[in-house]
Write an enzyme that holds these catalytic residues in place. Structure first.
Site, PDB file in Angstrom:
ATOM      1  N   HIS A 165       0.843  -1.205   0.000  1.00  0.00           N
ATOM      2  CA  HIS A 165       0.000   0.000   0.000  1.00  0.00           C
ATOM      3  C   HIS A 165       0.876   1.253   0.000  1.00  0.00           C
ATOM      4  O   HIS A 165       1.215   1.785   1.050  1.00  0.00           O
ATOM      5  CB  HIS A 165      -0.922  -0.009   1.235  1.00  0.00           C
ATOM      6  CG  HIS A 165      -1.995   1.019   1.186  1.00  0.00           C
ATOM      7  ND1 HIS A 165      -3.246   0.829   1.716  1.00  0.00           N
ATOM      8  CD2 HIS A 165      -2.027   2.259   0.649  1.00  0.00           C
ATOM      9  CE1 HIS A 165      -3.984   1.908   1.515  1.00  0.00           C
ATOM     10  NE2 HIS A 165      -3.257   2.805   0.882  1.00  0.00           N
ATOM     11  N   HIS A 171       1.734   5.137  -2.235  1.00  0.00           N
ATOM     12  CA  HIS A 171       1.321   6.129  -3.237  1.00  0.00           C
ATOM     13  C   HIS A 171       2.588   6.767  -3.804  1.00  0.00           C
ATOM     14  O   HIS A 171       3.238   7.552  -3.119  1.00  0.00           O
ATOM     15  CB  HIS A 171       0.441   7.195  -2.589  1.00  0.00           C
ATOM     16  CG  HIS A 171      -0.823   6.654  -1.981  1.00  0.00           C
ATOM     17  ND1 HIS A 171      -1.997   6.545  -2.684  1.00  0.00           N
ATOM     18  CD2 HIS A 171      -1.083   6.164  -0.743  1.00  0.00           C
ATOM     19  CE1 HIS A 171      -2.936   6.023  -1.897  1.00  0.00           C
ATOM     20  NE2 HIS A 171      -2.398   5.778  -0.717  1.00  0.00           N
ATOM     21  N   ASP A 197      -8.768   3.059  -3.605  1.00  0.00           N
ATOM     22  CA  ASP A 197      -8.157   3.640  -2.402  1.00  0.00           C
ATOM     23  C   ASP A 197      -8.091   5.173  -2.442  1.00  0.00           C
ATOM     24  O   ASP A 197      -7.786   5.771  -3.456  1.00  0.00           O
ATOM     25  CB  ASP A 197      -6.746   3.101  -2.173  1.00  0.00           C
ATOM     26  CG  ASP A 197      -6.164   3.650  -0.874  1.00  0.00           C
ATOM     27  OD1 ASP A 197      -6.892   3.625   0.131  1.00  0.00           O
ATOM     28  OD2 ASP A 197      -5.022   4.125  -0.879  1.00  0.00           O
ATOM     29  N   HIS A 257     -10.736   0.792   0.811  1.00  0.00           N
ATOM     30  CA  HIS A 257     -10.571   1.879   1.786  1.00  0.00           C
ATOM     31  C   HIS A 257     -11.964   2.077   2.400  1.00  0.00           C
ATOM     32  O   HIS A 257     -12.863   2.565   1.726  1.00  0.00           O
ATOM     33  CB  HIS A 257     -10.081   3.121   1.029  1.00  0.00           C
ATOM     34  CG  HIS A 257     -10.147   4.400   1.788  1.00  0.00           C
ATOM     35  ND1 HIS A 257      -9.037   5.202   1.972  1.00  0.00           N
ATOM     36  CD2 HIS A 257     -11.165   5.046   2.391  1.00  0.00           C
ATOM     37  CE1 HIS A 257      -9.389   6.288   2.662  1.00  0.00           C
ATOM     38  NE2 HIS A 257     -10.668   6.216   2.922  1.00  0.00           N
ATOM     39  N   HIS A 314      -5.814  -0.331   5.667  1.00  0.00           N
ATOM     40  CA  HIS A 314      -5.469   0.523   6.826  1.00  0.00           C
ATOM     41  C   HIS A 314      -6.536   0.585   7.917  1.00  0.00           C
ATOM     42  O   HIS A 314      -7.106   1.628   8.190  1.00  0.00           O
ATOM     43  CB  HIS A 314      -5.065   1.924   6.393  1.00  0.00           C
ATOM     44  CG  HIS A 314      -5.914   2.557   5.309  1.00  0.00           C
ATOM     45  ND1 HIS A 314      -7.270   2.556   5.335  1.00  0.00           N
ATOM     46  CD2 HIS A 314      -5.558   3.200   4.160  1.00  0.00           C
ATOM     47  CE1 HIS A 314      -7.725   3.177   4.269  1.00  0.00           C
ATOM     48  NE2 HIS A 314      -6.713   3.568   3.534  1.00  0.00           N
ATOM     49  N   ASN A 348      -5.966   9.576   6.794  1.00  0.00           N
ATOM     50  CA  ASN A 348      -7.281   8.985   6.574  1.00  0.00           C
ATOM     51  C   ASN A 348      -7.142   7.479   6.374  1.00  0.00           C
ATOM     52  O   ASN A 348      -6.514   7.062   5.399  1.00  0.00           O
ATOM     53  CB  ASN A 348      -7.929   9.630   5.341  1.00  0.00           C
ATOM     54  CG  ASN A 348      -9.356   9.145   5.128  1.00  0.00           C
ATOM     55  OD1 ASN A 348      -9.883   8.373   5.927  1.00  0.00           O
ATOM     56  ND2 ASN A 348      -9.961   9.588   4.039  1.00  0.00           N
ATOM     57  N   ASP A 359       0.916   2.712   3.881  1.00  0.00           N
ATOM     58  CA  ASP A 359       0.069   3.763   3.299  1.00  0.00           C
ATOM     59  C   ASP A 359       0.922   5.019   3.077  1.00  0.00           C
ATOM     60  O   ASP A 359       0.492   6.139   3.366  1.00  0.00           O
ATOM     61  CB  ASP A 359      -1.156   4.062   4.176  1.00  0.00           C
ATOM     62  CG  ASP A 359      -2.159   4.970   3.477  1.00  0.00           C
ATOM     63  OD1 ASP A 359      -2.001   5.251   2.272  1.00  0.00           O
ATOM     64  OD2 ASP A 359      -3.102   5.438   4.164  1.00  0.00           O
ATOM     65  N   HIS A 408       3.089  14.284   0.556  1.00  0.00           N
ATOM     66  CA  HIS A 408       2.497  15.564   0.152  1.00  0.00           C
ATOM     67  C   HIS A 408       3.563  16.643   0.292  1.00  0.00           C
ATOM     68  O   HIS A 408       4.421  16.564   1.171  1.00  0.00           O
ATOM     69  CB  HIS A 408       1.310  15.937   1.039  1.00  0.00           C
ATOM     70  CG  HIS A 408       0.120  15.045   0.882  1.00  0.00           C
ATOM     71  ND1 HIS A 408      -0.639  15.023  -0.268  1.00  0.00           N
ATOM     72  CD2 HIS A 408      -0.440  14.135   1.714  1.00  0.00           C
ATOM     73  CE1 HIS A 408      -1.616  14.129  -0.132  1.00  0.00           C
ATOM     74  NE2 HIS A 408      -1.510  13.573   1.056  1.00  0.00           N
TER      75      HIS A 408
HETATM   76 ZN   LIG Z   1      -6.783   4.711   1.820  1.00  0.00          ZN
END
Ligand SMILES: [Zn+2]
Length: 462
Positions: free
Chosen positions: A64, A66, A156, A183, A236, A309, A336, A340
């Site tokens: 998981h 990003h 997600d 999610h 998560h 989140n 996760d 940013h």
């Molecule tokens: Zn998520």
């Protein structure tokens, strides 16, 4: 012939029930031999890495993350994300599809695979979207995504609200043998909540994101998994009720599973009120920090690095996640990892995006909160980062069996270090754990027989 001999390490391979001091030989990107045979089979002039006192395990998998490609490369790229992954000891990752545009068609999957081929130091697997544009309405072409090589589907970052749409998604996914990851967030219950609904959001005047907003969808997923026979993996998990539901459903043989992230089993919502409130309430004893310790990490209230989140929850929820990990209800650990930019996070709490980075800290946090805190043995912990995610996604990874891909992680469970911004390879620094002291660290990361990262003090041994 590419060769590498790891000598004297504690080989820990839950997939094959191994835990012994042994040498490990890698030839041409594959595990070639283990134990006394390794040195015998090693070619003349084999490169050696002395790993006595360290743990040698299958390459860690984070299912998981990003990496923000395509479209949000100011936050992270496949190159920088994978550089962070190898520092954390990870050899494989699964990228989430909530990019810009979303990974909801075969061309975008191919684009990510191409970028990974060119720029990634790790194995990059892709999760496709369940619905077009992750809008929760029209199903993506699930068969086409499967043909393009996705290992699962998920929306997600978002959650399909229509139970009927989710049912059809599971039916299609089942036809193609794809697990569905979800999610879990009921929008009607969560509305515009920004932190856990409980004592602290009331004190701080922030809108609440109630636990039941997650639990409701976990319950929905259990019912639909039982109805369709399709495996649903709940992402998560943060709430005690979710763990209870999952435990009961698994006992009945429902094809359901769950994952947990280190921030949810380390921190609580008190952290949003600042370090003083956290350490004097829920922080006692975590990560080996003593409440009276002079060098407790410090942060102000409303710090947006504590906004994610699902949100950080109560101490009781944290205890339930730890219990779920200990008794096997939650089989998988992941980060996760959600980078940013600083300017995005440097705003009022309400306006900041959700998410924190995690690849470089999750092994240390897991070792401290689960292994050093005696909730899990080392083999059980490693299984949650290796063979368990590999089984869920049917990846030919997570094992040190002879003939397997030589993805190997070397770590030191007792190594003390401090996580500092200058040492991070991620493009973003939105971690609540900057400046924290750890016990446990990745020392070398080997992907397909190639040493892609090695900690400085060990580097002399390569
Ligand atoms: Zn998520």
């Amino acid at each position: 012939m590419n060769s590498l001999l790891l000598t004297g390490g504690r080989v820990l391979d839950p997939a094959n029930g191994r835990d012994e001091i042994a040498d490990l030989l890698i030839l041409d990107g594959k595990i070639a031999a283990l134990g006394p045979q390794a040195a015998k089979d090693a070619p003349a002039g084999v490169k050696q890495l002395k790993v006595a006192g360290l743990v040698v395990c299958p390459g860690l998998i984070d299912l998981h993350v990003h990496f923000r490609e395509p479209g949000q490369t100011a936050k992270e790229t496949i190159a920088t994300g994978s550089a962070a992954a190898v520092r954390g000891g990870f050899t494989s990752v699964v990228c989430m599809p909530n990019t810009s545009p979303a990974i909801d068609n075969s061309a975008t999957v191919a684009l990510v695979h191409d970028r990974a081929e060119a720029a990634a130091a790790v194995n990059v697997f892709v999760a496709g979207a369940i619905t077009k544009g992750i809008a929760g309405e029209e199903l993506a072409q699930i068969g086409s995504l499967k043909n393009a090589g996705v290992v699962a589907i998920t929306d997600d970052g978002h959650c399909i609200q229509s139970n009927e749409t989710m049912r059809r998604a599971l039916e299609y996914a089942n036809m193609f043998g794809l697990p569905v990851m979800d999610h879990c967030q009921d929008y009607a219950l969560v509305t515009d909540g920004v932190m856990h609904e409980g004592y602290w959001n009331t004190v701080l005047g922030l809108r609440g994101w109630p636990s039941v907003g997650e639990e409701m969808i976990v319950a929905r997923n259990i019912l639909l998994a039982a109805q369709t026979g399709c495996h649903v993996h709940c992402q998560h998990l943060s709430a005690a009720g979710s763990v209870r539901l999952l435990r009961e459903a698994k006992q009945r043989g429902v094809p359901i599973s769950g994952e947990a992230c280190p921030h949810h089993f380390t921190l609580t919502d008190a952290a949003v009120a600042g370090s003083e409130k956290f350490w004097s309430n829920d922080g006692k004893g975590i990560c080996g920090y003593d409440r009276m310790s002079a060098n407790l990490p410090v942060w102000p209230s409303y710090h947006t690095h504590f906004k994610m989140n699902p949100p950080l929850r109560s101490a009781a929820d944290r205890a339930a996640i730890l219990e779920g990990l200990a008794d096997g209800t939650i089989e998988i650990l992941c980060s996760d990892h959600a980078p940013h930019c600083n300017y995005e996070k440097e705003v009022e709490f309400d306006f900041a995006p959700f998410g924190i980075t995690g690849l470089e800290t999750e092994l240390a946090l897991s070792l401290m909160q689960l292994y050093h805190a005696k909730h899990l043995g080392l083999a059980e912990l490693i299984a949650k980062f290796t063979i368990n995610p590999a089984k869920l996604l049917k990846l030919p990874k997570g094992t040190l069996a002879v003939g397997a891909d030589a993805d190997v992680t070397v770590f030191d469970p007792g190594r003390e270090w401090v996580f500092e911004a200058k040492d991070s390879a991620s493009k973003s620094l939105n971690s609540p754990f900057l400046g924290w002291s750890w016990k446990g660290r990745a020392m070398a990361t080997i992907v397909a027989g190639r040493t892609v990262w090695v900690e400085q003090t060990l580097a002399g041994g390569v």
